[in-house]
Design a protein around this motif. Structure first.
Motif, PDB file in Angstrom:
ATOM      1  N   GLY A   1     -17.486  -7.043   1.255  1.00 40.21           N
ATOM      2  CA  GLY A   1     -16.453  -6.055   0.981  1.00 40.21           C
ATOM      3  C   GLY A   1     -15.085  -6.707   0.886  1.00 40.21           C
ATOM      4  O   GLY A   1     -14.294  -6.443  -0.020  1.00 40.21           O
TER       5      GLY A   1
ATOM      6  N   ARG B   1      -5.810  -0.410   1.440  1.00 37.87           N
ATOM      7  CA  ARG B   1      -5.845   0.731   0.513  1.00 37.87           C
ATOM      8  C   ARG B   1      -7.083   1.586   0.716  1.00 37.87           C
ATOM      9  O   ARG B   1      -7.150   2.722   0.257  1.00 37.87           O
ATOM     10  N   GLN B   2      -8.087   1.000   1.411  1.00 33.41           N
ATOM     11  CA  GLN B   2      -9.288   1.783   1.684  1.00 33.41           C
ATOM     12  C   GLN B   2      -9.107   2.693   2.904  1.00 33.41           C
ATOM     13  O   GLN B   2      -9.959   3.523   3.205  1.00 33.41           O
TER      14      GLN B   2
ATOM     15  N   VAL C   1      -6.057  -5.054  -0.207  1.00 32.90           N
ATOM     16  CA  VAL C   1      -7.266  -4.379  -0.698  1.00 32.90           C
ATOM     17  C   VAL C   1      -7.864  -3.543   0.428  1.00 32.90           C
ATOM     18  O   VAL C   1      -8.225  -2.375   0.245  1.00 32.90           O
ATOM     19  N   GLN C   2      -7.942  -4.132   1.596  1.00 34.10           N
ATOM     20  CA  GLN C   2      -8.573  -3.439   2.717  1.00 34.10           C
ATOM     21  C   GLN C   2      -7.718  -2.255   3.179  1.00 34.10           C
ATOM     22  O   GLN C   2      -8.235  -1.181   3.497  1.00 34.10           O
TER      23      GLN C   2
ATOM     24  N   THR D   1       0.831  -1.210   0.000  1.00 36.19           N
ATOM     25  CA  THR D   1       0.000   0.000   0.000  1.00 36.19           C
ATOM     26  C   THR D   1       0.859   1.250   0.000  1.00 36.19           C
ATOM     27  O   THR D   1       0.423   2.299  -0.470  1.00 36.19           O
TER      28      THR D   1
ATOM     29  N   SER E   1      -6.934  -1.516  10.191  1.00 35.90           N
ATOM     30  CA  SER E   1      -6.670  -2.636   9.275  1.00 35.90           C
ATOM     31  C   SER E   1      -7.090  -3.981   9.877  1.00 35.90           C
ATOM     32  O   SER E   1      -6.965  -5.009   9.224  1.00 35.90           O
TER      33      SER E   1
ATOM     34  N   ASP F   1      -7.762   5.759   4.704  1.00 42.35           N
ATOM     35  CA  ASP F   1      -7.347   7.085   4.233  1.00 42.35           C
ATOM     36  C   ASP F   1      -5.953   7.413   4.772  1.00 42.35           C
ATOM     37  O   ASP F   1      -5.761   7.486   5.985  1.00 42.35           O
TER      38      ASP F   1
END
Lengths: 278, 346
Positions: free
Chosen positions: A273, A168-169, A165-166, A85, A197, A171
């Motif tokens: 998700g 990168r969500q 993936v998680q 990330t 995370s 902020d």
């Protein structure tokens, strides 16, 4: 979605659904059926879970190896996911190839590669002996350590991808804000990024644990024959000694355990998700 | 199948077995059902093809097809219970007849077609008849084991250091453990399972367990183990491949039969028995010995000199080995396997 849309949606799904019903649920129902009818109708096979010392020991071995594999995979995978990330887009592409490439190499080939590396006269022991760091070859393989090493290697992509993936969500401004308000680098990570995370970590953990439960080839090849896990135990019951009642009981138990884990996971986090359905 | 058809095949079978098939009027090819023989694949496919397919087709005019998918007990049971049997002959063994026979999943061998005088009497069973012989033997790495070891030396880790290797199966491993422990070879049965497992259990942390024949070769060849119990066929290949670095001996080994079995309701019916009878001819069995090291089942087969040393069933080799008792396995096989797995995995 309107009424017409739903009908066409169902039509599109129907073939896959029918196939799954015919080729997955029907045989599965048969497995369940055999487990309560052979050799006698009733739950005697399930009683073995409590009464059979060999099954108890095998389940314990399975649990121990799967827990160890999951912990190590999560630790290593988290680091890689975190680095992914933070990496620049071009570096991230290279890293992704590194993560995905092993997925296309067969489990069998990877197990043999580990044998070459880990065995008594293997590359690692030879190098360590030659450098004088050790006097006797290390027992890196033909035991539970070898099995865990092989399984972690196979499981890593399955841990890294959902975690990355998680992550990168999350902020990036949040950790920046924490730093700006005086937190140390580690403090910002530990108090802001890590808690955020956790859902990814938990989801990856359950995913890896579930996959680990079904391992067959790796324990057989790297365990030196002494590491008996549930998949091999089921195979012996079905293929060799023809105790289908015991074998199907264990298979059913395994599936139920997986469903239970998934149910627990779905209460804790948003599965759709995590698996990219949203 | 009609009664007349059966009689004609029966006759043909007897003729094939006596080598007279050529003298009888050849039946139209289509009248003889194809026989599907299932074995374990790999090198056994070309070897079986050369040894058996040609001679069978010449003798009977029928067709013999080899399916290399591996006739495990579980697959045979699934096939028979689904009433969808595709195999006529299976390359099986003592555990095959032990598990499948009592469950009614095999056809009894028809000894009016299969000739009992062409096998050792000990290896003709109700649900299986010997197709070749093999042995479980001791092999060693001459780099570590510099003198010829005795069976007892297998458990002497001081005399010969290094890991040991045995098959992940109770069959033959229990016998070899008892022989190493000093049980006379003619007094093995009924097996003292506890004694054998105590023997193996005592050094189990030093034992690696092999699953496939190829694995047993790898472990010895790569120097992972210094001594091992494996099939004579594999030991023979190892000795050849390592130019003698790995040596082996039949002494203190266990002679076992590979068995033809016929799944219940097999598609070709009695023709399977005819095929077994045809494969009793010595020539093909000697071919198989040359190609794979599997010993002839027919005592009349006289392999040429260079092959007698590796023939598990030759009189000299027979004299130094124990013979497996299939009846014991029928009664105790799966219990013994369970006890064995318990000991090695605990």
């Amino acid at each position: 979605m309107g009424g017409g849309g739903r009908a066409s949606f169902l039509l599109l799904v129907a073939p896959a659904l029918l196939l799954t019903l015919a080729f997955y649920f029907v045989p599965l129902a048969q497995v369940l059926w055999i487990s309560v009818t052979e050799p006698n109708p009733g739950l005697e096979n399930y009683a073995l879970l409590a009464t059979s010392a060999s099954i108890g020991r095998m389940l314990l071995t399975t649990a121990r190896i799967c827990v160890a594999t999951t912990m190590v995979t999560l630790l290593l995978g988290y680091c890689v996911a975190f680095a992914l990330t933070r990496a620049t887009p071009s570096l991230r592409r290279v890293m992704m190839i590194g993560v995905l490439l092993p997925l296309w190499v067969s489990v069998l080939v990877r197990s043999f590669a580990w044998m070459t590396l880990l065995r008594r006269e293997g590359l690692i022991n030879d190098a360590l002996l030659a450098s004088g760091l050790i006097q006797q070859p290390l027992a890196l393989i033909w035991n539970e350590l070898g099995v865990v090493i092989g399984m972690v290697h196979i499981m890593l992509p399955y841990a890294i991808l959902p975690m990355a993936v998680q992550m990168r969500q999350i902020d990036p401004a949040l950790t920046a804000a924490a730093r700006g308000m005086g937190a140390s680098g580690f403090g910002a990570f530990y108090r802001v990024f890590l808690p955020l995370s956790l859902p990814g970590l938990l989801g990856a953990g359950v995913l890896v644990f579930i996959f680990s439960l079904g391992f067959y080839v790796t324990p057989v090849l790297l365990g030196g024959g002494r590491t008996l896990m549930i998949a091999e135990y089921i195979s012996i019951q079905i293929v060799e000694v023809l105790r289908w009642g015991t074998g199907t009981m264990l298979a059913t138990t395994l599936i139920l355990a997986i469903f239970a884990l998934l149910a627990m996971l779905s209460r804790a986090i948003d599965l759709r998700g995590l698996f990219g359905a949203k | 199948m009609t009664r007349t058809a059966l009689t004609r095949r029966h006759l043909l079978g007897a003729a094939a077995a006596t080598g007279l098939a050529g003298a009888l009027p050849r039946s139209p090819r289509a009248a003889v059902p194809d026989v599907v023989l299932c074995n374990w694949g790999g090198d056994a496919v070309p070897a079986f093809t050369q040894a058996f397919v040609g001679p069978y087709e010449k003798a009977t005019g029928g067709k013999l097809i080899i399916d290399p998918s591996g006739p495990s007990n579980g697959k045979v049971r699934a096939m028979v219970e689904a009433h969808h049997v595709t195999w006529d002959l299976c390359d099986s063994g003592v555990s095959g007849i032990g598990e499948l026979g009592p469950r009614g999943l095999l056809e009894p061998i028809d000894y009016s077609i299969v000739d009992k005088s062409k096998i050792l009497p000990a290896f003709g069973y109700e649900f299986g008849v010997v197709n070749y012989m093999f042995s479980s033997v001791l092999a060693w790495d001459t780099k570590v084991v510099t003198t010829r070891p005795s069976p007892a030396d297998f458990f002497d880790l001081k005399k010969f250091p290094g890991k040991r290797m045995i098959r992940k199966d109770s069959q033959a491993m229990l016998e070899l453990a008892l022989i190493a422990d000093g049980v006379p070879m003619d007094k093995l049965y009924p097996l003292d399972v506890d004694r054998a497992l105590r023997k193996i259990g005592a050094i189990k942390s030093e034992i690696l367990f092999w699953d496939t024949g190829a694995q047993s070769q790898t472990l010895l060849r790569s120097g992972e183990v210094s001594m091992g119990w494996l099939w004579n066929t594999r030991a023979n290949l190892l000795k050849r491949d390592t130019k003698g670095r790995i040596d082996w001996s039949f002494a203190g080994g266990l002679l076992q039969p590979g068995l033809w079995t016929v799944p219940k309701g097999n598609p070709a019916g009695k023709q399977a028995m005819v095929a077994i009878a045809a494969m009793q001819a010595p020539a093909g069995q000697i071919d198989l010995l040359r190609a794979m090291g599997n010993g002839p089942a027919n005592p009349a087969a006289a392999p040429p000199g260079d092959l007698t040393d590796i023939d598990p069933g030759s009189p000299a080799n027979l004299a130094v080995q124990a013979k497996i008792d299939a009846a014991w396995y029928q009664a105790h096989g799966s219990e013994a396997l369970k006890a064995f797995l318990d000991v090695i995995s605990s």
